[in-house]
Design a protein around this motif. Structure first.
Motif, PDB file in Angstrom:
ATOM      1  N   UNK A 103       0.840  -1.203   0.000  1.00 53.15           N
ATOM      2  CA  UNK A 103       0.000   0.000   0.000  1.00 53.15           C
ATOM      3  C   UNK A 103       0.877   1.255   0.000  1.00 53.15           C
ATOM      4  N   UNK A 104       1.973   1.208   0.759  1.00 57.58           N
ATOM      5  CA  UNK A 104       2.898   2.355   0.757  1.00 57.58           C
ATOM      6  C   UNK A 104       3.459   2.591  -0.642  1.00 57.58           C
ATOM      7  N   UNK A 105       3.903   1.503  -1.287  1.00 56.06           N
ATOM      8  CA  UNK A 105       4.497   1.640  -2.630  1.00 56.06           C
ATOM      9  C   UNK A 105       3.486   2.159  -3.649  1.00 56.06           C
ATOM     10  N   UNK A 106       2.233   1.863  -3.421  1.00 52.93           N
ATOM     11  CA  UNK A 106       1.215   2.263  -4.407  1.00 52.93           C
ATOM     12  C   UNK A 106       0.982   3.778  -4.405  1.00 52.93           C
ATOM     13  N   UNK A 107       1.462   4.460  -3.373  1.00 51.49           N
ATOM     14  CA  UNK A 107       1.225   5.904  -3.267  1.00 51.49           C
ATOM     15  C   UNK A 107      -0.246   6.260  -3.082  1.00 51.49           C
ATOM     16  N   UNK A 108      -1.008   5.356  -2.511  1.00 52.13           N
ATOM     17  CA  UNK A 108      -2.421   5.639  -2.247  1.00 52.13           C
ATOM     18  C   UNK A 108      -2.512   6.632  -1.090  1.00 52.13           C
ATOM     19  N   UNK A 121      -1.155  -4.971  -8.325  1.00 55.21           N
ATOM     20  CA  UNK A 121       0.197  -4.567  -7.935  1.00 55.21           C
ATOM     21  C   UNK A 121       0.320  -3.074  -7.708  1.00 55.21           C
ATOM     22  N   UNK A 122       1.246  -2.733  -6.809  1.00 55.88           N
ATOM     23  CA  UNK A 122       1.438  -1.336  -6.432  1.00 55.88           C
ATOM     24  C   UNK A 122       1.938  -0.512  -7.612  1.00 55.88           C
ATOM     25  N   UNK A 123       2.777  -1.130  -8.436  1.00 54.35           N
ATOM     26  CA  UNK A 123       3.387  -0.392  -9.531  1.00 54.35           C
ATOM     27  C   UNK A 123       2.333   0.075 -10.541  1.00 54.35           C
ATOM     28  N   UNK A 124       1.440  -0.848 -10.875  1.00 56.57           N
ATOM     29  CA  UNK A 124       0.358  -0.545 -11.814  1.00 56.57           C
ATOM     30  C   UNK A 124      -0.473   0.645 -11.304  1.00 56.57           C
ATOM     31  N   UNK A 125      -0.695   0.657  -9.998  1.00 55.53           N
ATOM     32  CA  UNK A 125      -1.503   1.721  -9.398  1.00 55.53           C
ATOM     33  C   UNK A 125      -0.759   3.055  -9.400  1.00 55.53           C
ATOM     34  N   UNK A 126       0.509   3.003  -8.973  1.00 53.91           N
ATOM     35  CA  UNK A 126       1.248   4.268  -8.861  1.00 53.91           C
ATOM     36  C   UNK A 126       1.607   4.823 -10.239  1.00 53.91           C
ATOM     37  N   UNK A 127       1.549   3.966 -11.272  1.00 56.80           N
ATOM     38  CA  UNK A 127       1.829   4.475 -12.619  1.00 56.80           C
ATOM     39  C   UNK A 127       0.729   5.421 -13.092  1.00 56.80           C
ATOM     40  N   UNK A 151       3.686  11.832  -9.234  1.00 56.89           N
ATOM     41  CA  UNK A 151       4.765  11.261  -8.423  1.00 56.89           C
ATOM     42  C   UNK A 151       4.390  11.187  -6.945  1.00 56.89           C
ATOM     43  N   UNK A 152       3.620  12.177  -6.506  1.00 55.24           N
ATOM     44  CA  UNK A 152       3.281  12.232  -5.084  1.00 55.24           C
ATOM     45  C   UNK A 152       2.054  11.410  -4.738  1.00 55.24           C
ATOM     46  N   UNK A 153       1.250  11.108  -5.750  1.00 50.65           N
ATOM     47  CA  UNK A 153      -0.044  10.533  -5.447  1.00 50.65           C
ATOM     48  C   UNK A 153      -0.485   9.586  -6.557  1.00 50.65           C
ATOM     49  N   UNK A 154      -0.709   8.317  -6.193  1.00 49.84           N
ATOM     50  CA  UNK A 154      -1.044   7.324  -7.215  1.00 49.84           C
ATOM     51  C   UNK A 154      -2.533   7.143  -7.403  1.00 49.84           C
ATOM     52  N   UNK A 155      -2.881   6.571  -8.546  1.00 49.70           N
ATOM     53  CA  UNK A 155      -4.257   6.150  -8.762  1.00 49.70           C
ATOM     54  C   UNK A 155      -5.157   7.204  -9.375  1.00 49.70           C
ATOM     55  N   UNK A 156      -6.436   7.036  -9.114  1.00 44.80           N
ATOM     56  CA  UNK A 156      -7.455   7.879  -9.722  1.00 44.80           C
ATOM     57  C   UNK A 156      -8.214   8.627  -8.628  1.00 44.80           C
ATOM     58  N   UNK A 210      -3.670  20.847 -12.741  1.00 46.43           N
ATOM     59  CA  UNK A 210      -3.933  19.420 -12.572  1.00 46.43           C
ATOM     60  C   UNK A 210      -4.583  19.155 -11.217  1.00 46.43           C
ATOM     61  N   UNK A 211      -5.532  18.231 -11.177  1.00 52.75           N
ATOM     62  CA  UNK A 211      -6.144  17.940  -9.881  1.00 52.75           C
ATOM     63  C   UNK A 211      -5.252  16.994  -9.099  1.00 52.75           C
ATOM     64  N   UNK A 212      -4.537  17.516  -8.142  1.00 54.06           N
ATOM     65  CA  UNK A 212      -3.910  16.688  -7.109  1.00 54.06           C
ATOM     66  C   UNK A 212      -3.851  17.506  -5.828  1.00 54.06           C
ATOM     67  N   UNK A 213      -3.493  16.844  -4.746  1.00 55.07           N
ATOM     68  CA  UNK A 213      -3.629  17.458  -3.426  1.00 55.07           C
ATOM     69  C   UNK A 213      -2.858  18.781  -3.318  1.00 55.07           C
ATOM     70  N   UNK A 214      -1.586  18.761  -3.770  1.00 54.99           N
ATOM     71  CA  UNK A 214      -0.733  19.935  -3.551  1.00 54.99           C
ATOM     72  C   UNK A 214      -1.167  21.131  -4.404  1.00 54.99           C
ATOM     73  N   UNK A 215      -1.340  20.905  -5.723  1.00 52.36           N
ATOM     74  CA  UNK A 215      -1.635  22.050  -6.592  1.00 52.36           C
ATOM     75  C   UNK A 215      -2.948  22.723  -6.206  1.00 52.36           C
TER      76      UNK A 215
END
Lengths: 194, 585
Positions: free
Chosen positions: B149-154, B326-332, B336-341, B402-407
């Motif tokens: 879960x950590x690697x997935x960047x969720x 897999x975490x990689x598929x999700x974080x792709x 960089x800071x936040x994975x998934x949808x 872009x919609x992500x937490x930081x921006x």
């Protein structure tokens, strides 16, 4: 229980304490309650609800929710009984119950009309719908019509944002409203009851 | 004969509100006695709320989507498509050949099953790889799951965006004989319905995520705290929990692994502040839902003073997907800071509203214009409101954000839980700020003075601004007070309550000034600053006279006229006028 006034014929849902006499809310006539009228014994109903919940503080909110489901509101004598069962002071129960928007302390109308004031409804004219509904029912939000048919509530969001503006009558949502359509919806419910 | 055909009726709350149950009943009646026997299912939200009610038919050629159906259409739909095998063109949205561009920028992870499977059938969920992630997880070491879960960047989808894996780690490392996990389904933001749709459309994804999370953190009991206003979601969760117990996914010794865990539903009682985690836990304990200071954090001392891990519905629903793919598929997907949808509830003045799932990092423009099809009636885009009462309004200069937490936080809004309400030139920003403050001051639990009194004072100032009363000094006062409320409130409600005021001031200060200096509301919203007049195109039909609640309209010499002394600026006449002869200034 449903009663019909012997004097003026008005029908209403009697919630009073006396099991022998009732006063008509329409003409103030005092009549004897007919023996065949079904007397709901609140004590028995509340015991059924209490039996299903363990005697611990975390049961309080679920019990209040079931009580309101049963009676339509939280009657005072039932709160007394809950207080005894959970060994919590009544003041504590009122403290919790008044904190949450869900709980009511007075009986509600036959139909509850909830006007959605979510963001999408707001920008799509919820205020206009509120005007139209208040005007049609001749009451303000938070009130019940004199005939006991409708209670009007403002709610924060019903979650049907794509159909804004929305009102919900009992459990049915009505969307894409205009003032005119909102009036028609209410008339339909009024029609069902007469 | 045509048993391979499958018919899906969109049966989430929105669909039902638009008339899905009448369509379903009519469909079943019409099919009776006909020589066809397709499988007909009620499914969850398909995401296309703007086309509700919707029926989808899968046949040997692929999928046909029919929308905006009326009861009268059902007979034709059955005759044409199910009996004659030709599409019913009148209400066809898309067929198998073309891709509906509403979906072209979307990527379904959380909504993968919503609208596809019957949410009340655990078998259908299992056919769609459901509970495979749980089986896999039970063969893994709990630490290995947390690492994945950590690697997935969720990150937490409830709004704040705290890394989920790290949260789980705290709960796992906490000492205690008994631990809890909670699913926060108290979706209270007005203008948001993502969590409701996930619970209605795919309840088992949430349950599976919770069971995996419980195993990873060592919890023995889970609670779902769901709004009582969501009866359909509550019912489907209840059914889901019962079926999961029958299949051995919940209860004692889950799948012979020796791990035991069960879930209980708690209904919220209508308090917005209960979306805050410590307030929510007080509510489960039977108390007033008021927040408390942290530390101690829930991971150390949470529900009933035991270590507790709490995540939002959408976060839980991501978990099974991550373990399966897999975490990689999700974080792709994502940044960089936040994975998934992220799932957004797109509504307001947009052509195609609905439930939208896009990779994190997609721009606002792509969501509003490519997915949402642009602004209703092709009017001018003015602002998009993100994050409900805790968020803010962004102007058109920010459409490429872009919609992500930081921006979004940098821009003054927040990602929030996912409400996205689009506004056009007819919306007044002072009124929008007033609207949100009205909400937060009502919902403030009253614990902190700055929140309790401050939001009330803010609202009073906005109320007078909307009447054109006040000076530019008052705007400075407003900013100062907003800043103090943010700094001195205990929980997220107070800390974010001034955001709608601050962002509208930051991007639309000129609008505040026109209210105060010129006594006008250009959008024509603030009732004290507008007048309705009847133009010369009036045909004296009298419709407005009937509609006017204050009897302010009378017959003049050549047209009807409004007595401005009596008029209450409600706008009923404007809405009713059949030839648009009433203007607002």
């Amino acid at each position: 229980m449903e009663l019909e006034c012997e004097n003026c014929g008005h029908e209403w849902d009697y919630q009073g304490e006396s099991e022998e006499y009732a006063i008509c809310p329409e003409c103030d006539y005092e009549m004897e309650i007919p023996a065949e009228a079904e007397v709901i014994a609140p004590q028995r109903d509340i015991e059924d609800i209490l039996d299903k919940h363990p005697k611990e503080p975390s049961s309080l909110i679920p019990i209040l929710q079931k009580t309101q489901e049963q009676y339509g509101y939280l009657p005072r004598d039932v709160i007394e009984r809950i207080s005894g069962y959970l060994d919590l002071p009544e003041s504590k129960i009122y403290g919790v119950a008044t904190f949450y928007a869900q709980f009511r302390f007075e009986p509600q109308g036959e139909h509850v009309v909830r006007i959605c004031h979510g963001t999408a409804c707001h920008v799509k004219g919820a205020d206009g719908i509120t005007d139209a509904v208040e005007d049609t029912l001749n009451i303000d939000s938070g009130e019940t019509t004199d005939d006991g048919m409708f209670t009007l509530e403002r709610v924060a969001c019903l979650g049907c944002c794509s159909l804004a503006p929305v009102i919900m009558v009992d459990d049915t949502a009505h969307g894409n409203l205009t003032r005119e359509k909102a009036k028609e919806v209410l008339e339909k419910y009024r029609g069902k009851n007469t | 004969m045509s048993a391979e055909k499958r018919v899906r009726v969109g049966y989430a709350s929105c669909g039902i509100a638009a008339g899905a149950s009448e369509i379903y009943d009519e469909l079943m009646d019409t099919l009776e006695g006909k020589d066809v026997d397709p499988q007909v299912d009620k499914v969850g939200c398909m995401g296309m709320c703007h086309n509700e009610p919707i029926v989808e038919i899968d046949d040997e050629n692929g999928r046909y989507t029919y929308g905006n159906l009326e009861v009268e259409d059902v007979e034709n739909l059955v005759e044409d498509h199910l009996i004659e095998h030709v599409p019913y063109e009148d209400k066809l949205i898309t067929g198998p050949e073309e891709e509906y561009d509403y979906f072209s920028n979307q990527r379904k992870v959380v909504l993968r099953n919503s609208g596809e499977i019957n949410p009340e059938s655990i078998e259908e969920y299992m056919d769609a790889e459901g509970y495979e992630a749980l089986e896999k997880a039970l063969d893994m070491d709990p630490q290995e799951i947390i690492d994945t879960i950590k690697e997935s960047n969720l990150r937490g989808r409830g709004g704040a965006g705290f890394p989920t894996g790290m949260k789980w780690q705290f709960a796992k490392d906490a000492k205690g004989d008994e631990k809890y996990i909670i699913c926060n389904a108290d979706e209270g933001d007005p203008g948001a319905f993502m969590d409701r749709s996930v619970l209605e459309g795919d309840p088992h994804a949430v349950l599976e995520g919770m069971i995996i999370g419980a195993y990873a953190t060592g919890a023995s009991k889970g609670y779902i705290y769901c709004r009582a206003e969501y009866p359909v979601a509550l019912k489907r969760l209840d059914i889901g929990i019962k079926r999961a117990r029958e299949k051995g996914f919940l209860g004692e010794d889950i799948l012979d692994s020796g791990f035991s865990f069960d879930i209980e539903i708690k209904e919220g009682a209508g308090a917005f502040v209960c979306g805050e985690e410590t307030a929510l836990m007080h509510s489960i304990e039977g108390e007033r839902g008021m927040p408390r200071p942290r530390p101690p954090f829930p991971a150390q001392q949470g529900l009933f003073d035991k270590p507790t891990n709490i995540n939002n519905v959408e976060t839980w629903a991501n978990v099974p997907w991550i373990l399966r793919n897999g975490a990689e598929e999700f974080s792709s997907m994502g940044t960089d800071e936040s994975g998934g949808t992220k799932v957004f509830a797109l509504a307001g003045k947009v052509k195609r509203g609905g439930l939208v799932e896009v990779p994190i990092g997609t721009t606002l423009r792509e969501v509003i214009f490519d997915v949402g099809g642009g602004i209703e009636e092709d009017k001018e885009f003015k602002a998009v409101q993100l994050g409900g009462p805790s968020g803010g309004c962004l102007p058109k200069e920010y459409l490429d954000t872009p919609v992500d937490y930081e921006t979004l936080t940098d821009a003054g809004a927040i990602m929030g839980s996912g409400g996205m309400v689009v506004m056009n030139e007819d919306d007044c920003m002072v009124n929008v700020a007033q609207y949100f403050l009205d909400f937060t001051q009502e919902e403030s639990c009253g614990k902190c003075t700055f929140c309790r009194v401050g939001t009330k004072r803010l609202l009073e100032m906005l109320d007078s601004f909307s009447k054109g009363e006040g000076s530019s000094e008052d705007i400075e006062k407003l900013k100062e007070m907003a800043d103090k409320i943010k700094k001195h409130s205990l929980c997220g409600l107070g800390q974010t309550a001034p955001n709608p005021v601050l962002t509208t001031l930051r991007y639309f200060e000129d609008e505040y000034e026109t209210h105060l200096e010129e006594q006008t509301c250009e959008a024509g919203v603030c009732r004290d600053l507008i007048t309705y007049t009847i133009t010369n195109s009036c045909v004296s039909c009298g419709t407005c006279v009937e509609e006017c609640p204050s009897d302010a309209i009378s017959e003049g010499e050549e047209k009807y006229v409004i007595d401005q002394e009596i008029c209450i600026q409600c706008g009923a006449c404007e809405e009713a006028c059949p030839i648009d002869a009433i203007e607002v200034e």
